[in-house]
Design a protein around this motif. Structure first.
Motif, PDB file in Angstrom:
ATOM      1  N   THR A  27       2.750 -50.819  -0.766  1.00 42.09           N
ATOM      2  CA  THR A  27       1.594 -51.141  -1.626  1.00 42.09           C
ATOM      3  C   THR A  27       1.361 -50.028  -2.649  1.00 42.09           C
ATOM      4  O   THR A  27       0.865 -50.294  -3.752  1.00 42.09           O
ATOM      5  CB  THR A  27       0.327 -51.328  -0.773  1.00 42.09           C
ATOM      6  OG1 THR A  27       0.137 -50.172   0.059  1.00 42.09           O
ATOM      7  CG2 THR A  27       0.436 -52.557   0.108  1.00 42.09           C
ATOM      8  N   ASN A  28       1.719 -48.786  -2.295  1.00 42.20           N
ATOM      9  CA  ASN A  28       1.571 -47.678  -3.245  1.00 42.20           C
ATOM     10  C   ASN A  28       2.446 -47.888  -4.469  1.00 42.20           C
ATOM     11  O   ASN A  28       2.016 -47.680  -5.607  1.00 42.20           O
ATOM     12  CB  ASN A  28       1.927 -46.341  -2.572  1.00 42.20           C
ATOM     13  CG  ASN A  28       0.865 -45.897  -1.591  1.00 42.20           C
ATOM     14  OD1 ASN A  28      -0.304 -46.260  -1.713  1.00 42.20           O
ATOM     15  ND2 ASN A  28       1.260 -45.106  -0.599  1.00 42.20           N
ATOM     16  N   VAL A  29       3.674 -48.317  -4.239  1.00 40.15           N
ATOM     17  CA  VAL A  29       4.586 -48.578  -5.357  1.00 40.15           C
ATOM     18  C   VAL A  29       4.056 -49.730  -6.212  1.00 40.15           C
ATOM     19  O   VAL A  29       4.138 -49.683  -7.449  1.00 40.15           O
ATOM     20  CB  VAL A  29       6.004 -48.887  -4.846  1.00 40.15           C
ATOM     21  CG1 VAL A  29       6.921 -49.332  -5.995  1.00 40.15           C
ATOM     22  CG2 VAL A  29       6.594 -47.675  -4.145  1.00 40.15           C
ATOM     23  N   GLN A  30       3.516 -50.730  -5.576  1.00 39.26           N
ATOM     24  CA  GLN A  30       2.958 -51.874  -6.306  1.00 39.26           C
ATOM     25  C   GLN A  30       1.847 -51.432  -7.258  1.00 39.26           C
ATOM     26  O   GLN A  30       1.706 -51.971  -8.360  1.00 39.26           O
ATOM     27  CB  GLN A  30       2.413 -52.911  -5.319  1.00 39.26           C
ATOM     28  CG  GLN A  30       3.461 -53.542  -4.430  1.00 39.26           C
ATOM     29  CD  GLN A  30       2.854 -54.250  -3.235  1.00 39.26           C
ATOM     30  OE1 GLN A  30       1.667 -54.601  -3.243  1.00 39.26           O
ATOM     31  NE2 GLN A  30       3.646 -54.442  -2.186  1.00 39.26           N
ATOM     32  N   GLU A  31       1.052 -50.451  -6.840  1.00 41.65           N
ATOM     33  CA  GLU A  31      -0.056 -49.959  -7.674  1.00 41.65           C
ATOM     34  C   GLU A  31       0.422 -48.951  -8.712  1.00 41.65           C
ATOM     35  O   GLU A  31      -0.016 -48.962  -9.866  1.00 41.65           O
ATOM     36  CB  GLU A  31      -1.127 -49.336  -6.776  1.00 41.65           C
ATOM     37  CG  GLU A  31      -1.805 -50.347  -5.863  1.00 41.65           C
ATOM     38  CD  GLU A  31      -2.706 -49.691  -4.826  1.00 41.65           C
ATOM     39  OE1 GLU A  31      -2.814 -48.444  -4.841  1.00 41.65           O
ATOM     40  OE2 GLU A  31      -3.308 -50.421  -4.014  1.00 41.65           O
TER      41      GLU A  31
END
Length: 420
Positions: A27-31
């Motif tokens: 999810t960090n990469v998505q953000e």
């Protein structure tokens, strides 16, 4: 391709695969992706594809667009509005479609690529209404061409096309039925219904799949509901395919292997979402006419929908549909009309009167026994008797004798016009 270019291409492909996995798992990469120029560079490359762009580059570029728009909703607006990513995907879809049409059959590899594009466009157009009409008309026209193409992995392909059609505006569906002077089976009132026919064949195949009813049926049924609502000729053609003039009156509507039978079986399905969608679809095909719905599906199959919509009473609102007749009652139907049981929707031989030969005292005794049994079942919570309220919906009663007071009002009558 020289060695240097080949190395660069391989490195690019591996980097794309790595980025895809990072987006999928973090999810960090998505953000963080939103704070970089990654999306802008990605869309820019898609816009400037050359004819010799490697297949895997296109595949993973498109997969990343699909994945990020599925997992991070904020990226949909950025890709669509700021970067015009939807327009370049539509253009790419058109280009590939044009190339594949020349080969007469879309190979499996390109089917997979096209499906990834269709899924990405679905995410971008879901809950979106700020795209120009021309772009969406062009897209629907391309989807029609894809439906009529020969291809491998046909079921997945048609599934993704139906999904994308589901989020198109109502006024785009006219593109699906162009004027035609050709003479073939799917011409209806000078309109080519070939694409609608393909969708109905796809629905037929999906009805044979008993697994995941919601996932398999909800998108294509929803798409067809939108189409028959939007275009009168699509509704009339679809009705002829599903509810043709009634000739078989000896079997229940849900018996058999026709589209009508398969859909009627689902009217009593425990899967509420599918049951309600199918009921809505058939009801629209019947021009939202209660008597016609009973004629084609049987009152027992449709009673749940009538109750939910408040259509059981006599004060329901008449809806406006074209008055042009769509069929006439067949000889078979007219011959047996009086012996057709509206509850089961089929012919029934006359049954002997169970009260014949009883004295009045015996009849009264049996009636009281029945009242007592119903009252007992009600008190124990096994059944819950209802009467029809003024709003056309069932209303619970406090005592079974209340049913007697309004008995004449509760009877089903063929008060609706049954003409088409």
């Amino acid at each position: 391709m020289d060695a240097k270019e080949h190395t660069y291409t391989n490195v690019t492909i591996e980097a794309l695969k790595l980025l895809f996995n990072l987006i999928f798992n973090s999810t960090n990469v998505q953000e963080i992706l939103l704070k970089t120029s990654c999306l802008q560079c990605l869309i820019e490359r898609i816009k400037n594809y050359s004819d010799d762009i490697p297949y895997e580059i296109m595949l993973f570029d498109t997969r990343i667009v699909f994945l990020i728009t599925a997992l991070n909703i904020a990226t949909r607006q950025i890709i669509k509005t700021e970067l015009n990513g939807d327009k370049c995907l539509v253009k790419l879809l058109e280009n590939i479609t044009s190339r594949e049409e020349k080969s007469h059959i879309i190979k499996e590899g390109n089917v997979i690529l096209l499906c990834e594009m269709l899924k990405a466009l679905f995410n971008l157009y879901m809950n979106s209404d700020n795209t120009t009409e021309d772009v969406k008309n062009d897209l629907v026209l391309t989807l029609r061409r894809l439906l009529l193409s020969k291809c491998e992995k046909e079921d997945d392909f048609h599934s993704n096309i139906a999904n994308l059609l589901m989020v198109m505006p109502y006024d785009c569906y006219s593109v699906m039925i162009p004027l035609s002077k050709e003479k073939h089976k799917q011409i209806y009132q000078n309109k080519d219904m070939s694409a609608i026919y393909v969708l109905l064949k796809f629905l037929d195949r999906r009805l044979d799949n008993k697994n995941d009813l919601i996932g398999n049926l909800a998108p294509v049924v929803t798409t067809l509901i939108r189409m028959v609502k939007a275009e009168r000729l699509i509704r009339k053609y679809t009705r002829l395919q599903i509810l043709p003039p009634l000739r078989d009156v000896m079997h229940r509507p849900e018996e058999g292997t026709t589209l009508r039978a398969k859909l009627c079986k689902l009217l009593t399905s425990p899967v509420v979402e599918v049951r309600d969608l199918v009921a809505e679809f058939l009801f629209i095909l019947c021009k939202e006419n209660v008597a016609r719905m009973v004629k084609y599906t049987g009152y027992g199959n449709a009673a749940g929908m009538f109750a939910n919509k408040g259509l059981l009473g006599s004060s329901r609102k008449k809806l406006t549909y074209s008055s042009e007749s769509e069929d006439s009652e067949t000889e078979e139907y007219l011959k047996h009309k009086e012996q057709i049981n509206p509850v089961t929707g089929c012919f029934e031989h006359p049954k002997p009167n169970p009260l014949e030969g009883m004295s009045e005292e015996q009849k009264e005794y049996e009636a009281l026994q029945l009242v007592g049994l119903v009252d007992k079942l009600t008190r124990e919570g096994v059944v819950h008797p209802c009467r029809i309220g003024d709003d056309g919906r069932p209303k619970p009663i406090e005592h079974v004798l209340e049913l007697q007071e309004e008995l004449p009002k509760q009877q089903y009558t063929r008060q609706d016009s049954d003409s088409d």
